[in-house]
Write an enzyme that holds these catalytic residues in place. Structure first.
Site, PDB file in Angstrom:
ATOM      1  N   LYS A  13       0.328  -1.397  -0.243  1.00  0.00           N
ATOM      2  CA  LYS A  13       0.067   0.168  -0.083  1.00  0.00           C
ATOM      3  C   LYS A  13       0.777   0.948   0.041  1.00  0.00           C
ATOM      4  O   LYS A  13       0.878   2.125  -0.824  1.00  0.00           O
ATOM      5  CB  LYS A  13      -1.032  -0.165   1.121  1.00  0.00           C
ATOM      6  CG  LYS A  13      -2.072  -1.802   1.296  1.00  0.00           C
ATOM      7  CD  LYS A  13      -3.149  -0.988   2.817  1.00  0.00           C
ATOM      8  CE  LYS A  13      -1.840  -1.042   3.981  1.00  0.00           C
ATOM      9  NZ  LYS A  13      -1.125  -2.119   3.994  1.00  0.00           N
ATOM     10  N   ARG A  88      -9.790   0.091   8.779  1.00  0.00           N
ATOM     11  CA  ARG A  88      -8.809  -1.278   9.088  1.00  0.00           C
ATOM     12  C   ARG A  88      -9.281  -1.599   9.920  1.00  0.00           C
ATOM     13  O   ARG A  88      -9.559  -3.066  10.175  1.00  0.00           O
ATOM     14  CB  ARG A  88      -7.874  -0.911  10.152  1.00  0.00           C
ATOM     15  CG  ARG A  88      -5.794  -1.117   9.130  1.00  0.00           C
ATOM     16  CD  ARG A  88      -5.350  -1.254  10.493  1.00  0.00           C
ATOM     17  NE  ARG A  88      -4.553  -1.791  10.047  1.00  0.00           N
ATOM     18  CZ  ARG A  88      -2.847  -1.016   9.403  1.00  0.00           C
ATOM     19  NH1 ARG A  88      -2.889  -0.021   8.838  1.00  0.00           N
ATOM     20  NH2 ARG A  88      -1.492  -1.548   8.600  1.00  0.00           N
ATOM     21  N   ARG A 122      12.313  -5.594   4.586  1.00  0.00           N
ATOM     22  CA  ARG A 122      11.739  -3.803   4.484  1.00  0.00           C
ATOM     23  C   ARG A 122      12.248  -3.013   5.180  1.00  0.00           C
ATOM     24  O   ARG A 122      12.695  -3.686   6.186  1.00  0.00           O
ATOM     25  CB  ARG A 122      10.207  -3.813   4.445  1.00  0.00           C
ATOM     26  CG  ARG A 122       9.623  -2.676   4.983  1.00  0.00           C
ATOM     27  CD  ARG A 122       8.165  -2.517   4.790  1.00  0.00           C
ATOM     28  NE  ARG A 122       7.276  -2.961   6.210  1.00  0.00           N
ATOM     29  CZ  ARG A 122       6.134  -3.266   6.462  1.00  0.00           C
ATOM     30  NH1 ARG A 122       5.492  -1.711   5.038  1.00  0.00           N
ATOM     31  NH2 ARG A 122       5.820  -2.871   7.372  1.00  0.00           N
ATOM     32  N   ARG A 155      11.612  -1.955  11.352  1.00  0.00           N
ATOM     33  CA  ARG A 155      10.780  -1.773  12.085  1.00  0.00           C
ATOM     34  C   ARG A 155      10.289  -3.174  12.835  1.00  0.00           C
ATOM     35  O   ARG A 155      10.214  -3.749  12.783  1.00  0.00           O
ATOM     36  CB  ARG A 155       9.114  -1.527  11.618  1.00  0.00           C
ATOM     37  CG  ARG A 155       8.418  -0.377  11.015  1.00  0.00           C
ATOM     38  CD  ARG A 155       7.347  -0.050   9.368  1.00  0.00           C
ATOM     39  NE  ARG A 155       6.263  -1.221  10.309  1.00  0.00           N
ATOM     40  CZ  ARG A 155       5.580  -1.381   9.258  1.00  0.00           C
ATOM     41  NH1 ARG A 155       5.133  -0.389   8.390  1.00  0.00           N
ATOM     42  NH2 ARG A 155       4.067  -1.916  10.167  1.00  0.00           N
ATOM     43  N   ARG A 166       0.109  -9.584  13.068  1.00  0.00           N
ATOM     44  CA  ARG A 166      -0.101  -9.336  12.081  1.00  0.00           C
ATOM     45  C   ARG A 166      -1.174  -9.124  10.970  1.00  0.00           C
ATOM     46  O   ARG A 166      -2.639  -8.540  10.672  1.00  0.00           O
ATOM     47  CB  ARG A 166       0.215  -7.659  11.474  1.00  0.00           C
ATOM     48  CG  ARG A 166       0.981  -7.246  12.798  1.00  0.00           C
ATOM     49  CD  ARG A 166       2.366  -6.164  12.627  1.00  0.00           C
ATOM     50  NE  ARG A 166       2.388  -5.389  10.817  1.00  0.00           N
ATOM     51  CZ  ARG A 166       3.286  -5.055  10.463  1.00  0.00           C
ATOM     52  NH1 ARG A 166       5.072  -5.517  10.820  1.00  0.00           N
ATOM     53  NH2 ARG A 166       3.209  -4.820   9.572  1.00  0.00           N
TER      54      ARG A 166
HETATM   55  P1  ADP Z   1       1.325  -1.869   7.529  1.00  0.00           P
HETATM   56  O1  ADP Z   1       2.220  -0.820   6.448  1.00  0.00           O
HETATM   57  O2  ADP Z   1       2.319  -2.781   7.365  1.00  0.00           O
HETATM   58  O3  ADP Z   1       0.327  -2.168   6.907  1.00  0.00           O
HETATM   59  P2  ADP Z   1       1.143   0.567   9.872  1.00  0.00           P
HETATM   60  O4  ADP Z   1       2.025   1.487   8.931  1.00  0.00           O
HETATM   61  O5  ADP Z   1       0.009   0.640   8.224  1.00  0.00           O
HETATM   62  O6  ADP Z   1       1.641  -1.355   8.893  1.00  0.00           O
HETATM   63  O7  ADP Z   1       0.110   0.513  10.574  1.00  0.00           O
HETATM   64  C1  ADP Z   1       1.552  -0.046  12.123  1.00  0.00           C
HETATM   65  C2  ADP Z   1       0.830  -0.616  13.031  1.00  0.00           C
HETATM   66  O8  ADP Z   1      -0.366   0.530  13.264  1.00  0.00           O
HETATM   67  C3  ADP Z   1      -0.357  -1.885  13.029  1.00  0.00           C
HETATM   68  O9  ADP Z   1      -0.591  -2.878  13.188  1.00  0.00           O
HETATM   69  C4  ADP Z   1      -1.307  -0.861  13.668  1.00  0.00           C
HETATM   70  O10 ADP Z   1      -1.138  -0.975  15.053  1.00  0.00           O
HETATM   71  C5  ADP Z   1      -1.130   0.736  14.130  1.00  0.00           C
HETATM   72  N1  ADP Z   1      -2.125   1.051  12.676  1.00  0.00           N
HETATM   73  C6  ADP Z   1      -1.820   2.044  12.063  1.00  0.00           C
HETATM   74  N2  ADP Z   1      -3.276   2.002  11.100  1.00  0.00           N
HETATM   75  C7  ADP Z   1      -4.763   2.018  12.135  1.00  0.00           C
HETATM   76  C8  ADP Z   1      -5.736   2.204  11.931  1.00  0.00           C
HETATM   77  N3  ADP Z   1      -5.769   2.626  10.925  1.00  0.00           N
HETATM   78  N4  ADP Z   1      -6.187   1.305  12.977  1.00  0.00           N
HETATM   79  C9  ADP Z   1      -5.890   0.743  13.991  1.00  0.00           C
HETATM   80  N5  ADP Z   1      -4.519   0.385  14.132  1.00  0.00           N
HETATM   81  C10 ADP Z   1      -3.713   0.425  13.362  1.00  0.00           C
HETATM   82  P1  ADP Z   2       2.150  -2.276   3.461  1.00  0.00           P
HETATM   83  O1  ADP Z   2       2.520  -0.885   3.289  1.00  0.00           O
HETATM   84  O2  ADP Z   2       1.230  -2.546   2.894  1.00  0.00           O
HETATM   85  O3  ADP Z   2       2.818  -2.490   3.846  1.00  0.00           O
HETATM   86  P2  ADP Z   2       4.676  -2.045   1.767  1.00  0.00           P
HETATM   87  O4  ADP Z   2       4.341  -0.793   0.778  1.00  0.00           O
HETATM   88  O5  ADP Z   2       5.477  -1.379   3.225  1.00  0.00           O
HETATM   89  O6  ADP Z   2       3.209  -2.541   2.231  1.00  0.00           O
HETATM   90  O7  ADP Z   2       5.360  -2.744   0.863  1.00  0.00           O
HETATM   91  C1  ADP Z   2       6.594  -3.974   1.494  1.00  0.00           C
HETATM   92  C2  ADP Z   2       7.653  -4.438   1.380  1.00  0.00           C
HETATM   93  O8  ADP Z   2       7.379  -5.014   0.227  1.00  0.00           O
HETATM   94  C3  ADP Z   2       8.403  -3.331   1.173  1.00  0.00           C
HETATM   95  O9  ADP Z   2      10.009  -3.480   2.103  1.00  0.00           O
HETATM   96  C4  ADP Z   2       8.116  -2.883  -0.071  1.00  0.00           C
HETATM   97  O10 ADP Z   2       9.797  -2.506  -0.663  1.00  0.00           O
HETATM   98  C5  ADP Z   2       8.216  -4.069  -1.072  1.00  0.00           C
HETATM   99  N1  ADP Z   2       7.354  -4.119  -2.257  1.00  0.00           N
HETATM  100  C6  ADP Z   2       5.557  -3.500  -2.373  1.00  0.00           C
HETATM  101  N2  ADP Z   2       5.397  -3.817  -3.277  1.00  0.00           N
HETATM  102  C7  ADP Z   2       6.376  -4.467  -4.174  1.00  0.00           C
HETATM  103  C8  ADP Z   2       5.636  -5.817  -5.122  1.00  0.00           C
HETATM  104  N3  ADP Z   2       5.148  -5.282  -5.965  1.00  0.00           N
HETATM  105  N4  ADP Z   2       6.975  -6.367  -5.095  1.00  0.00           N
HETATM  106  C9  ADP Z   2       8.498  -6.857  -4.416  1.00  0.00           C
HETATM  107  N5  ADP Z   2       7.911  -5.914  -3.516  1.00  0.00           N
HETATM  108  C10 ADP Z   2       7.667  -4.748  -2.968  1.00  0.00           C
END
Ligand code: ADP
Ligand code: ADP
Ligand code: ZN
Length: 209
Positions: A13, A88, A122, A155, A166
């Site tokens: 995302k 979420r 990542r 992270r 998660r």
């Molecule tokens: P990822 O990109 O791996 O999905 P995020 O950076 O979006 O992770 O979120 C990291 C953590 O922050 C989540 O596991 C949760 O604990 C918290 N978080 C982020 N957005 C929300 C939300 N909209 N509602 C509740 N918790 C959230």
């Molecule tokens: P989210 O915000 O959904 O948690 P991220 O954008 O942080 O996901 O992506 C998770 C990891 O995968 C990061 O290290 C990112 O660079 C990598 N990544 C994202 N999209 C792709 C893809 N299409 N192919 C391979 N790796 C990817």
């Protein structure tokens, strides 16, 4: 355009959002980045959120709803925004419906096996929120953010056991949002297992950009 990006943790995302910001000329809002910054600065919000995040659980709805409401009230969100990581839960989606007219929820479909591999590579910048991958999307200089020059880190919630937790949290609490937006006729889904460029193309086609 008011766009929501849906998808499991690690689906891509944030990576897609950074492309769409440029393409669409609107800001993206990552509640995760806002929360990590609050933790880094040891604010009251950060202190409340940290335990939940480290355990792979969601932060309580009232906290994130408040911070999102404040953020989208800012002037740069007037002509639209991309939400990365919000809503979420169903109560978050209902709260959002009261404050904004969402155009589309775009879901990135990626199975857990692919995600587990991506997460081990990542690296993130806690200063500007940029995200990298050691193989798929490396920074120009190893360990250094291309955008702001800060050092890149792993992270604390990206260890395999927390990633798994998660994913379960996503399955239980966030995946039902697909049905919620489907019922509103706003859901679009794309395959997120391809490379970063391919995923951007699929998103552009799905959104009609
Ligand atoms: P990822 O990109 O791996 O999905 P995020 O950076 O979006 O992770 O979120 C990291 C953590 O922050 C989540 O596991 C949760 O604990 C918290 N978080 C982020 N957005 C929300 C939300 N909209 N509602 C509740 N918790 C959230
Ligand atoms: P989210 O915000 O959904 O948690 P991220 O954008 O942080 O996901 O992506 C998770 C990891 O995968 C990061 O290290 C990112 O660079 C990598 N990544 C994202 N999209 C792709 C893809 N299409 N192919 C391979 N790796 C990817
Ligand atoms: Zn940076």
């Amino acid at each position: 355009m008011k766009l929501i990006l849906l998808g499991a943790p690690g689906a891509g995302k944030g990576t897609l959002a950074s492309y769409l910001i440029e393409k669409m000329g609107i800001p993206s809002i990552s509640t995760g980045n806002i929360l990590r910054e609050a933790i880094k600065n040891n604010t009251p919000l950060g202190q409340k959120a940290k335990g939940f995040m480290d355990a792979g659980q969601l932060v309580p709805d009232d906290l994130v709803i408040n911070l999102l409401e404040e953020r989208i009230a800012q002037r740069d969100c007037k002509s639209g925004f991309i939400l990365d990581g919000f809503p979420r839960t169903i109560p978050q989606a209902e709260a959002l419906d009261k404050i904004a007219d969402i155009d589309c929820a775009l879901s990135l479909e990626v199975p857990y096996e692919v995600i587990a591999k991506r997460m081990t590579g990542r690296r993130v910048c806690l200063r500007c929120g940029a995200t990298y991958h050691i193989e798929a999307n490396p920074p120009r200089v190893e360990g250094v953010c291309d955008i702001c020059g800060d050092k890149l880190v792993i992270r604390s919630d990206d260890q395999p056991d927390v990633v798994k937790r998660r994913h379960e949290t996503y399955h239980e609490q966030t995946e039902p949002l697909k049905g919620y937006y489907e019922a509103q006729g706003k859901l679009k889904s794309i395959d997120g297992t391809q490379g970063i460029r391919e995923t951007e193309k699929l998103a552009v086609a799905a959104l009609g950009l």
